[in-house]
Structure formats: C-alpha cells, structure tokens
Write a protein that holds these residues in place. Structure first.
Motif: not given
Length: 205
Positions: A97-102, A113-118
């Motif tokens: 919800n705060q903008g990361l793609h998981i 989990y793969a946690i993407k910020f870019d």
C-alpha cells in the motif's frame, strides 16, 4: 524507483518531527554507515528482532529503499530473528500500500517474497530466518536490534562489528483489532521516516 513509492518518500523528508532524543538513538547507525562510506567499504546491516516477522523486515526494507533514494552505494540490508517464524502478511500488505511491488516466489509455511522498489534493481528477498542464517552475512556487519527482547536476549552477535539498539513498538499489539491497518501503517511510516533521516545524513565521497 516506482513513482508511487517515490511520492511517498518525498513526503517523509521533513525530519523536524523526530525528537532530539530519538536522533541521538539513530546517530550510532549514521556514524557506522558514514565511516564505511569514508573508507570505501561496503555497508552490511542486519536488522534483528525476535521472530523476524514484522519490525526487522520493515527496517530492512526501508533502510534499503532509503539508501537507494539518497544514492548511497554498496549498501546491503538483511534481517533475522532469534527464531524463525514467517513474514507476517499484514507487513506485506502495508508495504504494498505504500508503493512497493511484492511477489510471493515460494509458497510454504514460511513463504519467500521478492520485494521490489525499482523497475531495474534487484529485489529484496523477504522471509523469516534466524540472524545467523546462511543467507545473512557472517562478518563485517552491524547488528541493529529492533526489539528490546532480541536486544536483551542476544548479548553476543557473532561476526558483528557493532551492535546498535534502535527499537520499535511491536505492531502485533493491534492484531485482530479494528486498529490493525492503522497501527501497521503508522509503524511502517515511523521506521521509513527514521531510515530516511539516517541516510539523508550520509555524505558520499
């Protein structure tokens, strides 16, 4: 960096709400990172909490995101616990919800989990593990104690160059209550602001 995430981070750059006392708590982490940068060495941070399910993951993710936001190079962030459980689903939901793609990349009792910020950066790999798990560094790292139980229960962290207590209240207190969503958002935002402050203080060479 994803647009929604970047917009969220831009809103966190007013650090006046961080008290002088709290900035003093964060200063040893600033000093550790700055010394590594000055010496042209990589920075390894291992965020540790009892179950490696909530606070340590939030701290790991926001530290890595903040270092990228402020373009601090050679930064690796890890997390671990005194025991292995699972990354709590509400943490995944809150970060999304705060903008990361998981993305869940392994389905099991302790999912991975793969946690993407870019779009183009390697994802953060999130799963519960002990702090001395093979996935984590064995030397030349700072151990960041994010809960008082782990800080009290682990007087010695093998391989750690420095031990830094930066503790947070457990959002678990809100589980199964109407306030759960709000409390998790508050704790995640609190950690994000403080990690943003830490990396805003680092002067690149």
């Amino acid at each position: 960096m994803f647009t929604e995430l970047k917009e969220f981070l831009f809103k966190l750059q007013n650090f006046d709400d961080i008290s002088t006392e709290r900035k003093a708590v964060l200063q040893p982490l600033v000093d550790y990172i700055q010394q590594k940068v000055n010496d042209n060495q990589g920075v390894n941070l291992n965020f540790i909490c009892t179950h490696n399910s909530r606070r340590s993951h939030l701290s790991q993710v926001w530290a890595k995101v903040a270092s990228s936001f402020y373009d601090i190079k050679n930064m690796q962030c890890y997390s671990g616990g005194t025991e292995e459980t699972a990354l709590f689903p509400k943490v995944v939901e809150t970060l999304t919800n705060q903008g990361l793609h998981i993305f869940k990349i392994a389905e099991r009792d302790n999912p991975i989990y793969a946690i993407k910020f870019d779009e183009n950066s390697l994802p953060i790999i999130g799963f519960s593990k002990t702090y001395d798990h093979d996935f984590n560094p064995i030397s030349k790292f700072a151990a960041i104690m994010t809960c008082s139980q782990a800080d009290d229960g682990c007087p010695f962290i093998a391989g750690a160059e420095k031990r830094i207590p930066i503790t947070y209240e457990d959002p678990k207190i809100s589980d199964n209550t109407p306030e759960q969503i709000e409390i998790y958002q508050q704790r995640s935002t609190e950690i994000a602001i403080e990690m943003m402050y830490v990396f805003s203080q680092i002067k690149s060479k």
